[in-house]
Enzyme design. Structure first.
Site, short mmCIF file in Angstrom:
data_model
loop_
_atom_site.label_atom_id
_atom_site.label_comp_id
_atom_site.label_asym_id
_atom_site.label_seq_id
_atom_site.Cartn_x
_atom_site.Cartn_y
_atom_site.Cartn_z
N SER A 123 0.92 -0.90 -0.01
CA SER A 123 -0.32 0.24 -0.16
C SER A 123 0.58 0.77 0.24
O SER A 123 1.69 1.00 -1.30
CB SER A 123 -0.96 -0.13 1.38
OG SER A 123 -2.06 1.11 0.91
N ASP B 10 -8.82 -4.14 -6.50
CA ASP B 10 -8.17 -3.97 -5.14
C ASP B 10 -8.83 -2.46 -4.61
O ASP B 10 -8.77 -1.59 -5.53
CB ASP B 10 -6.58 -3.32 -5.09
CG ASP B 10 -5.90 -3.26 -4.13
OD1 ASP B 10 -6.55 -2.25 -2.95
OD2 ASP B 10 -4.73 -3.80 -3.38
N HIS C 285 -6.68 -6.55 -0.95
CA HIS C 285 -5.64 -5.59 -0.29
C HIS C 285 -4.07 -6.29 -0.22
O HIS C 285 -4.72 -6.94 1.19
CB HIS C 285 -5.97 -4.18 -0.04
CG HIS C 285 -5.39 -2.89 0.62
ND1 HIS C 285 -4.74 -2.38 -1.35
CD2 HIS C 285 -4.62 -2.24 1.32
CE1 HIS C 285 -3.79 -1.60 -0.26
NE2 HIS C 285 -3.64 -1.14 0.85
#
Length: 504
Positions: A220, A441, A470
């Site tokens: 991320s 995602d 994710h």
């Protein structure tokens, strides 16, 4: 009612989070000249880290870094790092630094988390796994704006703006939040929380560990940090894996708006799942019906909240529960309870909190770091009209969430201008960046992976995964993604061209 709403906001935030003029890259050198890197002395970790990592045992240490790299003789902070050491000296090839994302996520227990979730032995043998609290987080110069569950700002995603008036109202909240953060910055650290400075910290840690190079695995926002490190220190970067890509070295308004794109692309997976279970949850008999019901129900909650859940919170809660497929049942249960008007069931499904409202909340640190890094990295638009236009556009373009992620944030009123330009992605370096990206995602849509692939050019390869959720490597369940990434980390075998991992 207000208390129930704040608890729900905190639940959503927890899921979403696990991003002054005058300086420049020249004024703030990549590594502070003349500073001798300290030697790391490993010892026991703090009790809470031990508990979170159990049954894996980690070692912890600190590394001293300058607060301001443009003035290396000024104040310093100690960064806490952790280690899960390789137990096979013959196969050990170096260090693998880890970052869970955020910005604002603690990574001290991450080596143990990945190990317990199935990180292959080849990776554990090949590397000392290095976790850390990056600057501003936890035990590394912890900051806090003083956010409480009762405060008006409890999530990194602004509330859904039904009209222009809602954007104007949020602007007042955003300005108050920026002022609150400035008032609570008693140690003067806030302005020095940037992705560039954190990348410099990584290089200080590398040197302190006695390594000529370091490998890196970031998820991320950790992809933005990893992209910055590989760009600022290309010859000191070894094998770099960036999973669930933001698309650049920083988060900006366009990046925030891509959250809404991610929800549009990920929601159909949940809708298909829910439609197949209509007799159990009653959310719709077809995926199209589930979507229509979602939009209608969100508008209904706008007018008539249930147990503190209004339409804005319902949208954010849905977004947060699309991070993993295993969260689908929880989302369906909450939606069902809300539809039934069962306030007792709604409250039962939310996490309990016993902290007094006046005490800074558990999310104070993480949300404060998120704001500091995000707002310091790049100049954000200041005019409310800019956000009104974006909200109106995304309300139509991305109806599931768009009028939230395009809304105004405290960055519009941040007390510090960026000290330097954001780190530019450097495509001049070794071919050592593997980009791993689920095609659906919710937080970092596939577009982010393609953006970094274009910017890194021949330094990178893009591994696309036909999956939702994710996080793909170790955190997902696609065997091709696991095998391809492990092969690169262990053997250094980068795919010869971009690759698609089909649904496993």
């Amino acid at each position: 009612m207000k208390r129930q709403r704040s608890i729900g906001r905190r639940s959503a935030l927890a899921l979403v989070l696990g991003l002054s003029l005058g300086g420049s890259l020249l004024a703030a050198p990549a590594v502070a000249d003349g500073l001798r890197a300290p030697q790391v002395k490993w010892g026991a970790c703090p009790e809470d880290v031990v508990a979170e990592a159990a049954p894996i045992e980690l070692q912890c240490a600190t590394v001293s870094v300058p607060v301001d790299y443009a003035d290396p003789g000024s104040a310093r902070i100690d960064l806490m790092i952790s280690r899960l050491a390789s137990t096979n000296p013959e196969k050990r090839r170096g260090t693998l630094m880890l970052n869970p994302g955020g910005p604002g996520g603690s990574g001290l227990a991450l080596p143990a988390l990945l190990a317990t979730q199935g990180l292959p032995d080849g990776v554990r043998d090949g590397y000392d796994l290095i976790g850390m609290d990056t600057r501003g987080i936890g035990r590394s110069g912890r900051i806090g704006c003083g956010f409480t569950p009762e405060g008006p700002y409890t999530a990194n995603i602004p509330p859904y703006a039904a009209d222009d008036a809602a954007v104007t109202a949020q602007a007042k909240v955003a300005e108050q939040v920026a002022q609150q953060c400035a008032r609570n910055d008693r140690k003067g650290l806030l302005r020095h929380l940037t992705t560039a400075n954190t990348a410099r910290d990584l290089d200080r840690i590398r040197a302190a560990l006695g390594e000529e190079k370091t490998s890196y695995l970031g998820y991320s926002y950790g992809t933005a940090l990893g992209a910055a490190y590989a760009s600022m220190f290309p010859e000191r970067s070894d094998r770099i894996v960036l999973d669930s890509n933001v698309g650049d070295t920083h988060l900006d308004p366009d990046g925030m708006r891509r959250y809404a794109l991610g929800m549009e692309q990920s929601f159909p997976d949940f809708a298909k799942w829910a439609a197949a279970r209509h007799d159990s949850y009653g959310l719709g008999r077809t995926p199209a019906q589930v979507r229509r019901n979602y939009l209608a129900f969100a508008k209904r909650l706008d007018k008539s909240p249930v147990a503190g859940f209004d339409g804005s919170l319902f949208r954010t809660y849905t977004f947060a529960n699309l991070f993993k497929k295993k969260q689908y049942p929880k989302l369906a249960q909450q939606w069902q309870a809300l539809a039934d008007g069962d306030g007792t069931a709604v409250r039962r499904l939310l996490p309990k909190s016993t902290a007094p409202a006046e005490v800074p909340s558990s999310f104070d640190n993480s949300l404060s770091v998120f704001l500091a890094v995000t707002c310091n990295d790049i100049e954000w638009p200041e005019k409310v009209g800019t956000y009104r236009r974006a909200v109106a556009q995304d309300r139509k373009r991305y109806p599931l969430l768009g009028a939230a992620t395009a809304n105004i944030t405290p960055c519009a009123y941040w007390p510090h201008a960026p000290a330097e330009p954001p780190v530019a992605v450097n495509d001049d370096g070794p071919r050592n960046v593997l980009l791993v990206q689920n095609q659906r995602d919710v937080a970092t849509p596939h577009r982010g992976g393609k953006m970094l692939r274009q910017k890194f050019a021949d330094r990178s390869r893009l591994l696309s995964v036909d999956d939702t959720g994710h996080g793909a490597y170790v955190l997902g369940d696609n065997p091709c993604a696991l095998n391809t990434t492990t092969r690169y980390l262990v053997e250094g075998k980068m795919p010869g061209k971009d690759k698609l991992c089909r649904a496993g």
